[in-house]
Motif scaffolding. Structure first.
Motif, PDB file in Angstrom:
ATOM      1  N   VAL A   1      -4.586   2.527  15.552  1.00  0.00           N
ATOM      2  CA  VAL A   1      -6.009   2.237  15.269  1.00  0.00           C
ATOM      3  C   VAL A   1      -6.691   3.817  15.529  1.00  0.00           C
ATOM      4  O   VAL A   1      -6.894   4.273  16.474  1.00  0.00           O
ATOM      5  N   LYS A   2      -7.110   4.295  14.210  1.00  0.00           N
ATOM      6  CA  LYS A   2      -7.845   5.315  14.157  1.00  0.00           C
ATOM      7  C   LYS A   2      -9.083   5.427  14.633  1.00  0.00           C
ATOM      8  O   LYS A   2      -9.830   6.155  15.449  1.00  0.00           O
TER       9      LYS A   2
ATOM     10  N   ASN B   1      -0.710   5.423  10.568  1.00  0.00           N
ATOM     11  CA  ASN B   1       0.940   5.472  11.048  1.00  0.00           C
ATOM     12  C   ASN B   1       1.127   6.773  11.954  1.00  0.00           C
ATOM     13  O   ASN B   1       0.162   7.421  12.027  1.00  0.00           O
ATOM     14  N   ALA B   2       2.246   6.841  12.296  1.00  0.00           N
ATOM     15  CA  ALA B   2       2.429   7.976  13.397  1.00  0.00           C
ATOM     16  C   ALA B   2       2.246   9.538  12.748  1.00  0.00           C
ATOM     17  O   ALA B   2       2.170  10.464  13.487  1.00  0.00           O
ATOM     18  N   GLU B   3       2.040   9.527  11.502  1.00  0.00           N
ATOM     19  CA  GLU B   3       1.847  10.806  10.679  1.00  0.00           C
ATOM     20  C   GLU B   3       0.170  10.945  10.856  1.00  0.00           C
ATOM     21  O   GLU B   3      -0.343  12.299  10.271  1.00  0.00           O
TER      22      GLU B   3
ATOM     23  N   THR C   1       3.271  -1.853   2.599  1.00  0.00           N
ATOM     24  CA  THR C   1       4.565  -1.331   3.418  1.00  0.00           C
ATOM     25  C   THR C   1       5.270  -2.311   4.224  1.00  0.00           C
ATOM     26  O   THR C   1       4.879  -3.448   4.712  1.00  0.00           O
ATOM     27  N   GLU C   2       6.383  -2.141   4.686  1.00  0.00           N
ATOM     28  CA  GLU C   2       7.207  -2.860   5.557  1.00  0.00           C
ATOM     29  C   GLU C   2       6.584  -2.978   6.838  1.00  0.00           C
ATOM     30  O   GLU C   2       6.830  -4.011   7.545  1.00  0.00           O
ATOM     31  N   ARG C   3       5.928  -1.913   7.480  1.00  0.00           N
ATOM     32  CA  ARG C   3       5.401  -2.039   8.844  1.00  0.00           C
ATOM     33  C   ARG C   3       4.294  -2.997   8.697  1.00  0.00           C
ATOM     34  O   ARG C   3       3.871  -3.780   9.643  1.00  0.00           O
TER      35      ARG C   3
ATOM     36  N   ASP D   1       1.956  -0.341  16.347  1.00  0.00           N
ATOM     37  CA  ASP D   1       2.326   0.667  17.481  1.00  0.00           C
ATOM     38  C   ASP D   1       3.733   1.061  17.841  1.00  0.00           C
ATOM     39  O   ASP D   1       3.856   2.247  18.196  1.00  0.00           O
ATOM     40  N   LYS D   2       4.622   0.426  17.092  1.00  0.00           N
ATOM     41  CA  LYS D   2       6.136   0.752  17.515  1.00  0.00           C
ATOM     42  C   LYS D   2       6.333   2.275  16.746  1.00  0.00           C
ATOM     43  O   LYS D   2       7.207   2.749  17.229  1.00  0.00           O
TER      44      LYS D   2
END
Length: 423
Positions: free
Chosen positions: A336-337, A352-354, A366-368, A419-420
């Motif tokens: 969560v930004k 996402n992680a990026e 997306t899949e996530r 979060d994964k």
């Protein structure tokens, strides 16, 4: 529809599927079931009584008592001299009518709206919309003429200033430049959401909306404020525009909370001058079910219930708990930004992680995010999900325990999915 639950009943802020699973209604359906899913007895009685007395009459041929009563109540609740009302069936229809009124009253054609906005799914309302859904009506020349898009004071990729006042001043200067380039004598109205709902609960700098009002006065342009989502208490004030001191529109639209969505109904309110004009000039707008007597009876008792039970005051009381809940999602989840909120209306932006938004607003999913939607369902969180945005707008009757329950469910869903990527 195979991926959605089969909901069979509702009670308070909760819904139940055919297997008995309980879901919290985290967005009041489409930000509309403001009074939850237990209909107040006096509202149900009013519906039954009207069905017995006069189930339907075409509003172009007669006046009814429910119409007169609701109009009088709305005039009491609206600020300024907003005292002329139409009662269409939904928000899109109300916005269509507002655009028609503005064009016929002024004799001008152009309507300025904002890129980050949503005004409805019918042709003119969708053409007025700024987000990607307007493309559906623009392709093939399907009704998009006369709509000019302005930039919101919440840009994606450029700086407008370091403070809200600087951003407001820059945005107003840019809007005035646009008005001059388009021609003030060609612009019927500036139409905007008091708070941008579908775009992510974007709250305007106060001086921005005050500046828009001033520009409209300066150049004799009408101000239409779309209150479809935020009207009737969602923000902790009865009308969303009351969060901006001194701002009163020429035309306002609302829906959703008007009847608690127990029956479909919306409202268009206009100032006295506009009302007087159409007492002798044809409006050029109508609909078979406009001012449906059963829906009017429902809305009258629903609004009375809101006032009697001080639902708006309750929203204000819940606001600190709600905003703390939004902040906890930001603080505890790397996915969560940021987030925003006012009253019982909030939104978080997922990344996402990026560090990028989890997907474009227009998709594809997306899949996530598919995994996130599944986690929400498994944790009993029901509602609109417009990723990368996640809205929070529970029924206005929600209590502290239920609010905390909802946030606990969202926390669990985020941990089990988005979060994964950060582990």
């Amino acid at each position: 529809m195979a991926a959605v639950p089969n909901i069979v009943r509702g009670e308070g802020v909760y819904l139940y599927d055919d297997a008995g699973k309980r879901y919290i209604d985290w967005t009041s359906q489409a930000i509309c079931s403001n009074l939850g899913h237990t209909i107040p007895p006096q509202v149900k009685a009013a519906i039954d009584e009207q069905l017995e007395a006069l189930p339907f009459i075409y509003s172009g041929l007669a006046i009814t008592e429910p119409r007169a009563r609701l109009s009088a109540l709305m005039a009491e609740l609206c600020p300024g001299d907003i005292n002329g009302f139409l009662f269409p069936c939904g928000g899109s229809e109300a916005n269509e009518a507002a655009i028609r009124i503005a064009r016929r009253f002024t004799g001008k054609e152009k309507i300025i709206t904002h890129y980050r906005s949503y005004h409805g799914g019918t042709t003119s309302a969708l053409a007025a919309t700024g987000d990607f859904r307007r493309w559906f009506t623009e392709r093939g020349g399907g009704g998009g003429a006369g709509y000019i898009k302005a930039f919101n004071p919440q840009p994606f990729h450029l700086e407008m200033g370091a403070t809200e006042d600087e951003i407001a001043a820059y945005s107003i200067a840019m809007l005035e430049e646009q008005i001059l380039m388009e021609g003030p004598n060609e612009i019927a109205a500036i139409m905007m959401e008091s708070i941008c709902g579908a775009a992510g609960v974007l709250i305007h700098p106060e001086k921005y909306l005050q500046g828009v009002r001033a520009l409209c006065d300066k150049y004799e342009i009408l101000l239409i404020l779309d209150e479809v989502m935020v009207g009737f208490g969602r923000t902790g004030k009865f009308w969303g525009f009351q969060n901006y001191e001194g701002v009163v529109p020429d035309i306002m639209t609302s829906a959703k909370g008007l009847s608690g969505s127990f029956l479909p109904l919306s409202v268009v309110g206009v100032k006295q001058e506009i009302k007087d004009h159409f007492m002798t000039s044809p409006l050029g707008w109508g609909a078979t079910y406009q001012a449906h007597p059963v829906a009017l009876a429902c809305a009258y008792e629903s609004v009375k219930h809101m006032v009697k039970e001080d639902v708006v005051g309750h929203v204000k009381k819940m606001e600190p708990i709600f905003l703390n809940g939004i902040q906890s999602l930001i603080d505890e989840h790397p996915s969560v930004k940021q987030g925003r909120g006012i009253g019982l209306f909030g939104c978080i932006d997922t990344i996402n992680a990026e560090g990028r938004l989890t997907q474009p607003l227009q998709g594809p999913i997306t899949e996530r995010n598919i995994e996130f939607k599944k986690a929400l369902a498994e944790n009993g969180v029901y509602g609109l999900l417009r990723l990368p945005l996640m809205h929070a707008a529970p029924p206005l009757i929600i209590n502290e325990e239920e609010l905390l329950d909802g946030f606990d469910r969202v926390h669990a869903a985020l941990e089990q999915s988005l979060d994964k990527d950060f582990k």
